[in-house]
Write a protein that holds these residues in place. Structure first.
Motif, mmCIF file in Angstrom:
data_model
loop_
_atom_site.group_PDB
_atom_site.id
_atom_site.type_symbol
_atom_site.label_atom_id
_atom_site.label_comp_id
_atom_site.label_asym_id
_atom_site.label_seq_id
_atom_site.Cartn_x
_atom_site.Cartn_y
_atom_site.Cartn_z
ATOM 1 N N PHE A 193 12.795 18.793 -2.524
ATOM 2 C CA PHE A 193 13.868 17.931 -3.025
ATOM 3 C C PHE A 193 14.308 18.471 -4.379
ATOM 4 C CE2 PHE A 193 11.291 14.969 -0.430
ATOM 5 C CZ PHE A 193 12.273 14.576 0.470
ATOM 6 N N LEU A 194 15.566 18.802 -4.481
ATOM 7 C CA LEU A 194 16.079 19.351 -5.737
ATOM 8 C C LEU A 194 17.181 18.443 -6.262
ATOM 9 C CD1 LEU A 194 16.442 23.066 -4.551
ATOM 10 C CD2 LEU A 194 14.700 22.184 -6.103
ATOM 11 N N THR A 246 20.716 17.706 -4.480
ATOM 12 C CA THR A 246 21.825 16.930 -5.045
ATOM 13 C C THR A 246 22.391 17.727 -6.211
ATOM 14 O OG1 THR A 246 20.901 15.669 -6.877
ATOM 15 C CG2 THR A 246 20.404 14.858 -4.678
ATOM 16 N N THR A 247 23.686 17.723 -6.299
ATOM 17 C CA THR A 247 24.336 18.474 -7.373
ATOM 18 C C THR A 247 25.777 18.003 -7.529
ATOM 19 O OG1 THR A 247 24.969 20.703 -8.114
ATOM 20 C CG2 THR A 247 24.984 20.335 -5.757
ATOM 21 N N ILE A 257 5.528 17.933 0.161
ATOM 22 C CA ILE A 257 6.859 17.995 -0.482
ATOM 23 C C ILE A 257 6.772 18.594 -1.891
ATOM 24 C CG2 ILE A 257 7.749 16.007 0.812
ATOM 25 C CD1 ILE A 257 7.440 14.424 -1.922
ATOM 26 N N GLY A 258 7.880 19.186 -2.302
ATOM 27 C CA GLY A 258 8.023 19.626 -3.684
ATOM 28 C C GLY A 258 9.242 18.910 -4.240
ATOM 29 N N ILE A 298 10.757 25.091 -10.651
ATOM 30 C CA ILE A 298 10.887 25.362 -9.216
ATOM 31 C C ILE A 298 9.602 26.003 -8.697
ATOM 32 C CG2 ILE A 298 12.169 26.714 -7.489
ATOM 33 C CD1 ILE A 298 14.688 26.165 -9.155
ATOM 34 N N ALA A 299 9.051 26.936 -9.485
ATOM 35 C CA ALA A 299 7.782 27.553 -9.090
ATOM 36 C C ALA A 299 6.700 26.481 -8.962
ATOM 37 C CB ALA A 299 7.373 28.609 -10.111
#
Ligand SMILES: Nc1ncnc2c1ncn2[C@@H]1O[C@H](COP(=O)(O)OP(=O)(O)OP(=O)(O)O)[C@@H](O)[C@H]1O
Length: 352
Positions: free
Chosen positions: A178-179, A212-213, A98-99, A166-167
């Motif tokens: 997951f952002l 999520t935003t 995961i990131g 992000i990189a």
């Protein structure tokens, strides 16, 4: 691939001391706690390759869910299976897959050049040399990092740092990203760059994205599906188009026109009543048309903006009523913005 079943989570918080000396002394001896129920019985599934928008108003429980899914927090009850792992139990093996990007926090070391953080992450995740080189090249290119990677993080602007974050989250080729609010505070250009990149890694590398935003244009630009929570409960899930057709009951029509030379062809009684006004001395009066289930947002002698409840009246009927009185030059029909639909839903669920 991702399956949450009946996840609940509460936080224990120390009660605030009252101002009296007696109770302050008491709380020194024995601290009192209350419990905040952040998540109640959350269940959902996400398939490989999806981009899911996880939305809800402030305090809904989005970050708590992301923290549980990334293995940072342990829920009170329920199960969570991601790629066959239970995130908080198999954390060491799981994190390689995961990131995670938390828009409001950094995973980069503040005082050192970005590349040093990248190298450290390479060692932590034991990324093979070739994979690291290839990923770095791709990320530097696609996220336009250039010289930024040789700059200390503290000298970067928010948009530059976010691209580096992000990189950093993708150096080890994770399957899932997951952002948590990745575009918060970014200018329009940086937002578009980040969105384009997310779309690219989803399409080209099949990375599953949970986003999520509060920015509904992120959701519109990216999400195949949304999952909406409020006050820790799952409220609804579905494709954006379904949401629009189920809840987006209003359309906006913009009509450009000029007064008809001969309005006597008028069909409706109400328009017949107003036809006598269509002279130079007595200009067109839209409000005399009494358009059904239609709110007149603004109007003039050349243009009207109308908000039509399409559950109750056909757009064609509204247009034909207006056209009995004026010569229509142009018509634009706009769907209800997703932002408005979401605000209406929050109101319906009494979340705002
Ligand atoms: N560490 C914590 N200690 C105590 N309460 C917390 C903690 N973290 C979150 N909460 C509470 O849990 C609830 C859910 O918070 P969470 O941060 O998950 O919501 P969110 O949907 O991410 O909100 P936002 O959109 O404002 O970021 C809120 O009532 C919040 O106050």
């Amino acid at each position: 691939m991702i399956e949450l079943r009946g996840i609940s989570k509460s936080y224990k918080v120390a009660q605030r001391r009252s101002s009296s000396i007696g109770s302050a002394l008491k709380s020194l001896v024995r601290r009192e706690y209350t419990s905040i129920q952040a998540l109640s019985d959350i269940s959902f599934r996400i398939s490989p390759g999806e981009i899911v928008g996880y939305i809800g108003p402030n305090g809904a429980g989005k970050s708590t869910t992301i923290k549980i899914m990334s293995g940072i927090l342990v829920p009170d009850s329920g199960s969570c299976s991601i790629l066959g792992f239970t995130p908080w139990q198999d954390r060491k093996a799981y994190v390689r897959h995961i990131g995670v990007v938390f828009g409001q926090r950094t995973q980069l070391w503040w005082d050192v050049p970005v590349i040093d953080s990248f190298d450290l992450l390479r060692d932590i995740y034991r990324v093979p040399a070739k994979m690291y080189r290839d990923n770095l090249e791709l990320l530097v290119d696609k996220l336009a990092l250039g010289d930024l990677i040789h700059t200390p993080v503290r000298q970067l602007s928010l948009g530059q740092r976010m691209r580096c974050e992000i990189a950093a989250s993708l150096l080890h080729s994770p399957d899932i990203l997951f952002l948590d609010e990745p575009t918060i505070g970014l200018d329009a250009v940086s937002k578009v760059a980040v969105r384009d990149f997310i779309r690219m890694i989803n399409r080209e590398r099949g990375v599953t994205v949970i986003l999520t935003t509060h920015d509904m244009s992120d959701i519109e630009a990216l999400a195949d599906r949304i999952i909406m929570i409020g006050k820790g409960r799952l409220l609804l899930e579905g494709k954006l188009a379904e949401l629009r057709s189920r809840f987006g009951s209003h359309k906006t029509i913009v009509l450009d026109y000029r007064p008809a030379a001969d309005p006597s062809h008028s069909a409706s009684p109400s328009s017949q009543a107003s036809s006598s006004r269509l002279t130079h001395a007595s200009p067109f009066q839209l409000d005399h048309l009494a358009l059904p289930h239609t709110e007149v947002v603004e109007w003039s002698q050349e243009r009207a903006v109308l908000r039509v409840d399409t559950n109750r009246v056909k757009i064609a009927d509204v247009i034909s009523l207006v056209s009995t009185q004026v010569e229509l030059l142009d018509i634009t029909v706009e769907s209800q913005p997703i932002e408005e639909i979401i605000v209406d839903l929050y109101k319906e669920y009494q979340l705002s």
